[in-house]
Design a protein around this motif. Structure first.
Motif: not given
Length: 799
Positions: A177-185
């Motif tokens: 979840a943490e990596i995905l959120a940063e990727f999407v941002l």
């Protein structure tokens, strides 16, 4: 000095500084370390503890040789967490006093013991990269937060121009979840298009549906944020879906860009077949030990006793072990910074504030901290699983480059994509599927059929991108979508899209073109016939019908037939205007000529005793006056609602076709206004014509002229009443039938009028009179005062 002593040179210097700020009378300086020395993580934990102990021991040996006053002795207190959270909590609650605590990379352990260490008001150094542990104010992350991997993966795809074909699969764990959120941002900041983003529970059995969805989105760069076991299942499914080809690139976060994805966990044996399936993958790694200092450390590490130092005797350590040495160095340098201000204590808050100014070259590269002093500035290795590893016996991912975060706030790039490339430093070119070093063409599209207007045939673009589909907007359009084929619209300038169709416009054009040509020939014949027998060889059958107006009708009919040819082929702005002008002028001219002929008969015989003849020039002026209002309306129509050929979405198939439209100032409102204004004007003439036809119905002329005129007027009126409503109903739903109705109606109107006006005359002169001069003929007498007859006296008045 021996070569090995340079490894701890930085620690010796730190000890000198430390002696100035810490009471040298203190005999020991305790450092508590929580390592998993037993349990499932014992292998890595044992190496981490041994490397940390080696670093502390080296510092204690070298320091006395370099410092005149005896510094405090560093003492490492290693505590076993038993590879469990409960074991870590138990160990943390029994820790003796120390200057700082170091915990391993296990995020659950680091987050669990953080509140206990916070109560000691001492720094808590950790290898954990989770965001959860950062909520405690005394935590210092010696590795960058794992969320940064999202930024690295997004910028890596952008760096290689893959930003428009990305799909993401992520485990729904805190890590994912943490990596995905940063990727999407980051993707949104740099304009990356994420075609599909799928999340799943770790260990789920539904990965087949997940990866199928990603493939159906046409993503070609597959970003994976998950553990090794899930990645193994993904690759097996990807192979079944034919996604392990040179048409796909796989990117992985650090948890799945590891040799564990193709290594048997029990035997440690590498599955070469599975490894080859993963080959070509790119990923991110936390920087491991490298460089001169690390190599010198390994020289010493290789000589150590394996029984005293777990994992020694070879030139490698565990993944996070080198970070322990750097944690020790960072703490001591922070002590120096704090000591520069008299009266400052060595609290966690002051140590963290001092770390903002700490920067040194460690065994994993440059060590520096963010503006809060609580997280190491991000530096990640870019790794590649290669067919020909840089060392023949090396089966793991190979480091091919480095991504570095900006050094200060001015390096925050947000949407400035021009600053992305400098953040990467590649030592080697990446190797892709099949062993190629050429960047794959990931702009892979499905093949499609299209219609070539120039070649007049259906073709297939196998690549899906070699041919650019064009809109059917006129002469320049060549390659159009295959759905335009046989759709009852002319979409190619040469009409090739409608040839050979069950309902074929070109065949219709040929058939109607032949008939219109014959009709024009007939009109020309009538024109010549009128000139010959009306002016050269004068015959009463022509003279009684006013040859001047017969010529006007012939010319108007020819103009009308010409206007019908404007309906042939693909619409053009010129043809759209010709349709309106030619037909409107032709129709009003024919009708006004018929009206004038009826009017003269009505006026001539309105009184049976007095002839009030009108001259031809007077009636010609009347015809011209009748046409002028239509010309004025046409000029206004052209200026305010210009007939223009443009792409319009047809309601019959929801596709754009080149059709005649009426835009400019007034738009469609102007079209309806001017169209119905002309229709109303023509209708007014027809109504008067019908009135005159009824008024002269009992007039018995020498050649039955009034009755033929009446039939012509009735015929045109009936055609208009029937045709106009049908055309408006069908024009958007059935263009083929609409075309037939329009052209047939006008052709019928002109032709029927010519036939009615000329056939009796031609028949009389050619068949009955056999071109001879007519005998003097007189009509029968009327039986009442309402009837009139044409005599020789009347003929003179007409002629």
């Amino acid at each position: 000095m021996k070569r090995g002593t340079t490894v701890v040179l930085c620690f010796s210097l730190l000890m000198m500084a430390l002696c100035a700020v810490v009471s040298c009378q203190e005999a020991q300086l305790f450092i508590n370390c929580l390592f998993p020395l037993t349990g499932k993580d014992a292998k890595e934990g044992g190496v981490e503890e041994a490397v940390m102990r080696k670093g502390v021991a080296s510092a204690n040996v070298v320091a006395p040789k370099l410092i005149t006053r005896l510094p405090p002795k560093l003492v490492l207190n290693s505590v076993d967490t038993e590879s469990t959270v409960s074991g870590a909590l138990s160990a943390a609650s029994k820790l003796p006093p120390s200057v700082f605590v170091l915990t391993s990379s296990n995020r659950e352990v680091a987050e669990a013991v953080a509140p206990i260490i916070l109560s000691f008001n001492i720094p808590h150094y950790t290898f954990s990269a989770s965001e959860g542990v950062k909520k405690y104010d005394n935590v210092i992350q010696m590795v960058p937060s794992e969320r940064h991997q999202g930024t690295v993966l997004a910028e890596l795809a952008h760096r290689f121009n893959w930003e428009f074909t990305v799909g993401v699969m992520s485990a729904s764990s805190p890590y994912g979840a943490e990596i995905l959120a940063e990727f999407v941002l980051r993707a949104s900041q740099i304009g990356m298009r994420i075609l599909s983003s799928q999340q799943f529970y770790p260990g789920t059995q539904e990965l087949w549906q997940i990866i199928t969805t990603v493939k159906e989105s046409h993503a070609r760069v597959i970003v994976n944020i998950m553990g090794a076991s899930d990645m193994q299942m993904v690759i097996r499914h990807a192979e079944r879906l034919d996604m392990l080809t040179d048409k796909y690139v796989w990117l992985c976060s650090d948890a799945c860009s590891t040799s564990q994805i193709f290594t048997d966990p029990e035997t440690g044996k590498v599955d070469e077949k599975l490894r080859n399936k993963f080959a070509g993958m790119l990923g991110t790694h936390y920087q491991t030990g490298h460089g001169r200092l690390y190599e010198e450390f390994l020289d010493e590490w290789e000589k150590e006793d394996i029984f005293q130092f777990a994992g020694s005797g070879k030139r490698e350590t565990s993944y996070f072990a080198p970070y322990g040495i750097e944690a020790l160095g960072a703490y001591l340098l922070a002590i120096v910074e704090v000591g520069k201000t008299p009266g400052k204590t060595y609290s966690a808050e002051n140590i963290i504030s001092a770390l903002v100014n700490v920067s040194f070259e460690g065994v994993t590269g440059l060590v520096s901290f963010d503006n809060d002093g609580r997280e190491r500035r991000a530096v990640f290795d870019i790794v590649n699983l290669r067919y020909d590893s840089l060392r023949a016996d090396y089966t793991d991912f190979v480091r091919i480059g480095v991504w570095t975060e900006g050094a200060d706030e001015n390096d925050v790039i947000d949407t400035n994509v021009d600053l992305i490339a400098p953040r990467f430093n590649f030592t080697f070119k990446p190797q892709f599927h099949g062993g190629s070093y050429d960047f794959p063409d990931l702009d892979v599209r499905n093949s499609f059929d299209y219609w070539s207007c120039n070649d007049g045939e259906e073709k297939t673009d196998e690549t899906g991108k070699s041919v650019r589909l064009e809109k059917p907007d006129g002469q320049g359009a060549n390659n159009i979508d295959n759905s335009y084929r046989c759709d009852e619209f002319i979409d190619c300038y040469n009409m090739s899209d409608e040839w050979g169709c069950p309902v074929s416009f070109p065949v219709l054009f040929i058939v109607y073109g032949i008939f219109l040509f014959l009709f024009i020939c007939f009109a020309v014949f009538c024109l010549i016939f009128t000139c010959v027998f009306g002016f050269c060889i004068r015959r009463k059958r022509i003279r009684a019908s006013s040859p001047t107006f017969l010529i006007i009708m012939c010319l108007a009919a020819i103009l009308g037939y010409g206007g019908l040819f404007a309906f042939f082929g693909q619409p053009h702005t010129v043809s759209c205007n010709f349709r309106v002008w030619f037909l409107a002028v032709a129709v009003i001219t024919v009708i006004s000529a018929l009206f004038v002929k009826s009017f003269r008969v009505w006026r001539l015989y309105r009184s049976p005793t007095e002839i009030k003849a009108l001259k031809d020039w007077q009636l010609i002026l009347f015809v011209i006056a009748s046409v002028i209002p239509v010309l004025i309306l046409l000029v206004l129509w052209t200026g305010l609602s210009t007939p223009t050929a443009k792409l319009i979405e047809a309601s019959s198939d929801d596709k754009e076709h080149l059709l005649c439209s009426y835009g400019s100032v007034a738009g469609m409102i102007g079209f309806y206004f001017f169209f119905f204004a002309i229709v109303a004007y023509v209708a007014l003439f027809l109504l008067f014509g019908i009135f005159l036809s009824i008024a002269t119905r009992n007039v018995v002329s020498t050649f039955n002229e009034s009755r033929l005129i009446a039939i012509s007027i009735y015929n045109i009126t009936f055609s208009a009443i029937v045709t106009i409503p049908i055309v408006f109903v069908l024009k958007d739903s059935d263009p083929f039938i609409t075309w037939i109705i329009i052209v047939t109606a006008f052709a019928y109107g002109f032709t029927a009028t010519l036939v009615l006006q000329f056939f009796p005359k031609i028949w009389g002169i050619v068949v009955r009179d056999k071109f001879a001069k007519e005998a003097s003929t007189q009509s029968g007498n009327s039986s009442g005062p309402t009837h009139a007859s044409v005599t020789s006296r009347d003929s003179k008045a007409i002629f």
